[in-house]
Enzyme design. Sequence first.
Site, PDB file in Angstrom:
ATOM      1  NE  ARG A   1     -69.068  12.309  10.365  1.00  0.00           N
ATOM      2  CZ  ARG A   1     -69.841  12.866  11.292  1.00  0.00           C
ATOM      3  NH1 ARG A   1     -69.550  14.047  11.778  1.00  0.00           N
ATOM      4  NH2 ARG A   1     -70.898  12.258  11.738  1.00  0.00           N
TER       5      ARG A   1
ATOM      6  CG  HIS B   1     -78.849  16.285   2.412  1.00  0.00           C
ATOM      7  ND1 HIS B   1     -78.101  17.100   3.220  1.00  0.00           N
ATOM      8  CD2 HIS B   1     -79.937  15.926   3.145  1.00  0.00           C
ATOM      9  CE1 HIS B   1     -78.706  17.228   4.390  1.00  0.00           C
ATOM     10  NE2 HIS B   1     -79.830  16.529   4.366  1.00  0.00           N
TER      11      HIS B   1
ATOM     12  CE1 TYR C   1     -73.880  14.405   9.502  1.00  0.00           C
ATOM     13  CE2 TYR C   1     -74.819  13.501   7.489  1.00  0.00           C
ATOM     14  CZ  TYR C   1     -74.033  13.353   8.611  1.00  0.00           C
ATOM     15  OH  TYR C   1     -73.403  12.162   8.834  1.00  0.00           O
TER      16      TYR C   1
ATOM     17  CG  HIS D   1     -79.532  19.913   7.951  1.00  0.00           C
ATOM     18  ND1 HIS D   1     -78.966  18.945   8.752  1.00  0.00           N
ATOM     19  CD2 HIS D   1     -80.320  19.249   7.059  1.00  0.00           C
ATOM     20  CE1 HIS D   1     -79.402  17.749   8.365  1.00  0.00           C
ATOM     21  NE2 HIS D   1     -80.201  17.910   7.334  1.00  0.00           N
TER      22      HIS D   1
ATOM     23  CD  GLU E   1     -83.736  17.863   6.051  1.00  0.00           C
ATOM     24  OE1 GLU E   1     -82.646  17.960   5.454  1.00  0.00           O
ATOM     25  OE2 GLU E   1     -84.127  16.815   6.584  1.00  0.00           O
TER      26      GLU E   1
ATOM     27  CG  ASP F   1     -86.814  14.697   7.778  1.00  0.00           C
ATOM     28  OD1 ASP F   1     -87.472  13.934   8.505  1.00  0.00           O
ATOM     29  OD2 ASP F   1     -85.670  14.423   7.359  1.00  0.00           O
TER      30      ASP F   1
ATOM     31  CG  HIS G   1     -85.926  16.345  10.624  1.00  0.00           C
ATOM     32  ND1 HIS G   1     -85.087  16.959   9.722  1.00  0.00           N
ATOM     33  CD2 HIS G   1     -85.312  15.184  10.971  1.00  0.00           C
ATOM     34  CE1 HIS G   1     -84.016  16.201   9.546  1.00  0.00           C
ATOM     35  NE2 HIS G   1     -84.128  15.115  10.288  1.00  0.00           N
TER      36      HIS G   1
ATOM     37  CG  HIS H   1     -85.864  14.553   3.539  1.00  0.00           C
ATOM     38  ND1 HIS H   1     -84.916  15.339   4.148  1.00  0.00           N
ATOM     39  CD2 HIS H   1     -85.515  14.465   2.235  1.00  0.00           C
ATOM     40  CE1 HIS H   1     -84.022  15.720   3.242  1.00  0.00           C
ATOM     41  NE2 HIS H   1     -84.375  15.206   2.075  1.00  0.00           N
TER      42      HIS H   1
ATOM     43  CG  ASP I   1     -82.667  14.414  13.227  1.00  0.00           C
ATOM     44  OD1 ASP I   1     -83.126  13.473  12.548  1.00  0.00           O
ATOM     45  OD2 ASP I   1     -81.885  15.259  12.775  1.00  0.00           O
TER      46      ASP I   1
ATOM     47  CG  HIS J   1     -84.045   9.684  10.098  1.00  0.00           C
ATOM     48  ND1 HIS J   1     -83.646  10.043   8.837  1.00  0.00           N
ATOM     49  CD2 HIS J   1     -84.105  10.839  10.805  1.00  0.00           C
ATOM     50  CE1 HIS J   1     -83.472  11.356   8.781  1.00  0.00           C
ATOM     51  NE2 HIS J   1     -83.734  11.861   9.975  1.00  0.00           N
TER      52      HIS J   1
ATOM     53  CD  GLU K   1     -83.292  12.355   4.542  1.00  0.00           C
ATOM     54  OE1 GLU K   1     -84.071  12.701   5.451  1.00  0.00           O
ATOM     55  OE2 GLU K   1     -82.407  13.088   4.096  1.00  0.00           O
TER      56      GLU K   1
END
Length: 277
Positions: free
Chosen positions: A37, A67, A70, A107, A142, A176, A179, A211, A224, A226, A256
């Site tokens: 965040r 990573h 995001y 991303h 990604e 991914d 994705h 991923h 998206d 998972h 993930e």
Amino acid sequence: MLKIGCHLSVSGGFLNMARTALEIDANTFQFFTRNPRGGKAKALDEKDIAAFIEFTREHNISGFVAHAPYTLNICSDKAHIRQFALETFEDDLNRLEHIPGCMYNFHPGSHVGQGLEEGIDLIAAALNQLLTSELSTIALLETMSGKGSEIGGRFEDLRTIIDRVTHQDKLGVCLDTCHIYDAGYDIVNDLDGVLTEFDRVVGLSKLKAIHLNDSKNPLGARKDRHETIGNGHIGLDAFRQIVNHPALRDLPFILETPNELSGYAEEIMLLRGMYQE
Ligand code: FE
Ligand code: FE
Ligand code: ZN
């Protein structure tokens, strides 16, 4: 040997994270560089990093992936949002210079109505500021599901970004599975065809990490979401093919999936059991 691990929390320090990996029989892993965040990253503890490097060497744990948060958008239509993303990426890359062999996954971003061309221009411009010849870390674009105005839902998006970057040796791709399936690449019925397409457009030499995620949604859903391995629309047979595919089998695979640690341990055991040594 299959190189597989999962996303772990770095909040207890780097050595602690590596110990956790070993406990669940992971020999690679991923972590967030900071709170997704946003917010400031904790200062690196030199002793912790030194112990981490020794521990991971001793136990053959490698192919780490850091990573980026995001929530960052390097191709936002707002200059202050782009600037914040740029500063965060730069700070992350500086910190990662202290962690040998760690790649930096991010991303590509969302063009938020500016159009694909403008978005790609902004991403390439930012990467040309960030990726210098002195850098030892490789940044990874990604592959995305293409939801909303997300860039990276087509292999061509990634190719165009790479083409516009000066230090291309510092830039790779992380694929991914959730994705690309959500983006419409049918890895269930035609894994070979998808990887041939990836090779034609991007080049398999650019592929540095996977991923590994199942998807809650069908092919091309652009959602998206998972799912745990074998419990989504991709399914176990496809994962057996993916981990054994000659073009993929030596890459680090990062789970993930929506799991606690025990769930990750089970998925790692399951996938190790499918791997043909
Ligand atoms: Fe991601
Ligand atoms: Fe991912
Ligand atoms: Zn995702």
